[in-house]
Write a protein that holds these residues in place. Structure first.
Motif, PDB file in Angstrom:
ATOM      1  N   MET A   1      21.599  81.478 -27.677  1.00  0.00           N
ATOM      2  CA  MET A   1      21.099  80.804 -26.501  1.00  0.00           C
ATOM      3  C   MET A   1      19.713  81.379 -26.186  1.00  0.00           C
ATOM      4  O   MET A   1      19.559  82.592 -26.093  1.00  0.00           O
ATOM      5  N   ASN A   2      18.759  80.526 -26.034  1.00  0.00           N
ATOM      6  CA  ASN A   2      17.422  81.003 -25.675  1.00  0.00           C
ATOM      7  C   ASN A   2      17.278  81.052 -24.153  1.00  0.00           C
ATOM      8  O   ASN A   2      18.157  80.603 -23.414  1.00  0.00           O
ATOM      9  N   SER A   3      16.151  81.566 -23.689  1.00  0.00           N
ATOM     10  CA  SER A   3      15.966  81.749 -22.249  1.00  0.00           C
ATOM     11  C   SER A   3      15.980  80.424 -21.495  1.00  0.00           C
ATOM     12  O   SER A   3      16.500  80.342 -20.374  1.00  0.00           O
ATOM     13  N   SER A   4      15.450  79.376 -22.091  1.00  0.00           N
ATOM     14  CA  SER A   4      15.443  78.063 -21.452  1.00  0.00           C
ATOM     15  C   SER A   4      16.866  77.529 -21.303  1.00  0.00           C
ATOM     16  O   SER A   4      17.227  76.974 -20.260  1.00  0.00           O
ATOM     17  N   ASP A   5      17.684  77.712 -22.355  1.00  0.00           N
ATOM     18  CA  ASP A   5      19.087  77.289 -22.285  1.00  0.00           C
ATOM     19  C   ASP A   5      19.828  78.063 -21.187  1.00  0.00           C
ATOM     20  O   ASP A   5      20.641  77.499 -20.455  1.00  0.00           O
ATOM     21  N   PHE A   6      19.553  79.364 -21.116  1.00  0.00           N
ATOM     22  CA  PHE A   6      20.220  80.181 -20.105  1.00  0.00           C
ATOM     23  C   PHE A   6      19.826  79.740 -18.699  1.00  0.00           C
ATOM     24  O   PHE A   6      20.683  79.597 -17.823  1.00  0.00           O
ATOM     25  N   LEU A   7      18.545  79.504 -18.486  1.00  0.00           N
ATOM     26  CA  LEU A   7      18.092  79.048 -17.169  1.00  0.00           C
ATOM     27  C   LEU A   7      18.732  77.709 -16.813  1.00  0.00           C
ATOM     28  O   LEU A   7      19.176  77.501 -15.676  1.00  0.00           O
ATOM     29  N   ASP A   8      18.818  76.800 -17.775  1.00  0.00           N
ATOM     30  CA  ASP A   8      19.496  75.518 -17.542  1.00  0.00           C
ATOM     31  C   ASP A   8      20.963  75.740 -17.179  1.00  0.00           C
ATOM     32  O   ASP A   8      21.498  75.099 -16.270  1.00  0.00           O
ATOM     33  N   PHE A   9      21.621  76.651 -17.907  1.00  0.00           N
ATOM     34  CA  PHE A   9      23.037  76.938 -17.672  1.00  0.00           C
ATOM     35  C   PHE A   9      23.262  77.432 -16.246  1.00  0.00           C
ATOM     36  O   PHE A   9      24.104  76.897 -15.519  1.00  0.00           O
ATOM     37  N   ILE A  10      22.500  78.428 -15.822  1.00  0.00           N
ATOM     38  CA  ILE A  10      22.733  78.960 -14.474  1.00  0.00           C
ATOM     39  C   ILE A  10      22.246  78.001 -13.396  1.00  0.00           C
ATOM     40  O   ILE A  10      22.760  78.016 -12.286  1.00  0.00           O
ATOM     41  N   SER A  11      21.291  77.157 -13.730  1.00  0.00           N
ATOM     42  CA  SER A  11      20.788  76.190 -12.748  1.00  0.00           C
ATOM     43  C   SER A  11      21.778  75.069 -12.474  1.00  0.00           C
ATOM     44  O   SER A  11      21.719  74.420 -11.427  1.00  0.00           O
ATOM     45  N   THR A  12      22.691  74.815 -13.399  1.00  0.00           N
ATOM     46  CA  THR A  12      23.665  73.735 -13.209  1.00  0.00           C
ATOM     47  C   THR A  12      24.939  74.209 -12.513  1.00  0.00           C
ATOM     48  O   THR A  12      25.800  73.394 -12.185  1.00  0.00           O
TER      49      THR A  12
END
Length: 175
Positions: A1-12
């Motif tokens: 998981m890259n940083s963008s994926d992680f940010l998307d994950f926690i943002s949802t």
């Protein structure tokens, strides 16, 4: 998981207070708690415990203890996350009380993220009568309830609440 994926994950992830009657499986609960066991803790004392509540009558009492927050009845599972003072106090003395609260808080956060990874919804409930929750759940004197996490298949809110700009939280060197 890259940083963008992680940010998307926690943002949802968001707090949900409307739940379907669909049950949460034992495997899902075990996964959630197993993830919490990976959380950092002071001195690796893991000064937290969790009580899994599915009994309707106990959930109703917890709802009363939490000033009638109805989502606690509607969610199929309540994870009562508790600080276990004795584990950290055995190493850190009085300071261990704070560390136990921190350990339980981090573990509860990991539980919420683990549930989110399973496409389950959660709601952190921190407004409750500590003594009433402790009595209801039969907590020992060295344990304190930190959060009642409602867990289940829920209905996401129609809109997400606005967040403060990150810059509002940042101070450099001093306040």
């Amino acid at each position: 998981m890259n940083s963008s994926d992680f940010l998307d994950f926690i943002s949802t992830r968001s707090s949900v207070r409307t739940y379907k009657s669909e049950p949460v499986s034992d495997e899902e609960i075990n996964f959630i708690i197993s993830c919490a066991s990976k959380a950092p803790s002071a001195g690796n004392r893991e000064s937290w415990d969790v009580i899994i509540v599915t009994d309707e009558s106990v959930k109703e009492i917890l709802c009363d203890c939490a000033f009638n927050q109805e989502h606690l009845i509607k969610a199929p599972v309540i994870l009562a996350v508790c600080a276990n003072y004795i584990r950290s106090m055995s190493q850190y003395g009085e300071r261990g009380i704070l560390y136990a609260v921190e350990d339980a808080t981090i573990a509860a956060t990991y539980m919420m993220l683990a549930a989110h990874s399973l496409r389950l919804q959660t709601c952190w409930t921190g407004a409750f009568d500590d003594e009433a929750v402790s009595e209801t759940l039969g907590l020992l004197q060295h344990a304190r309830p930190i959060a009642l996490l409602a867990v289940g298949h829920g209905t996401l809110p129609e809109y997400r609440t606005e967040r403060m700009p990150v810059s509002e939280h940042i101070h450099e060197e001093t306040w």
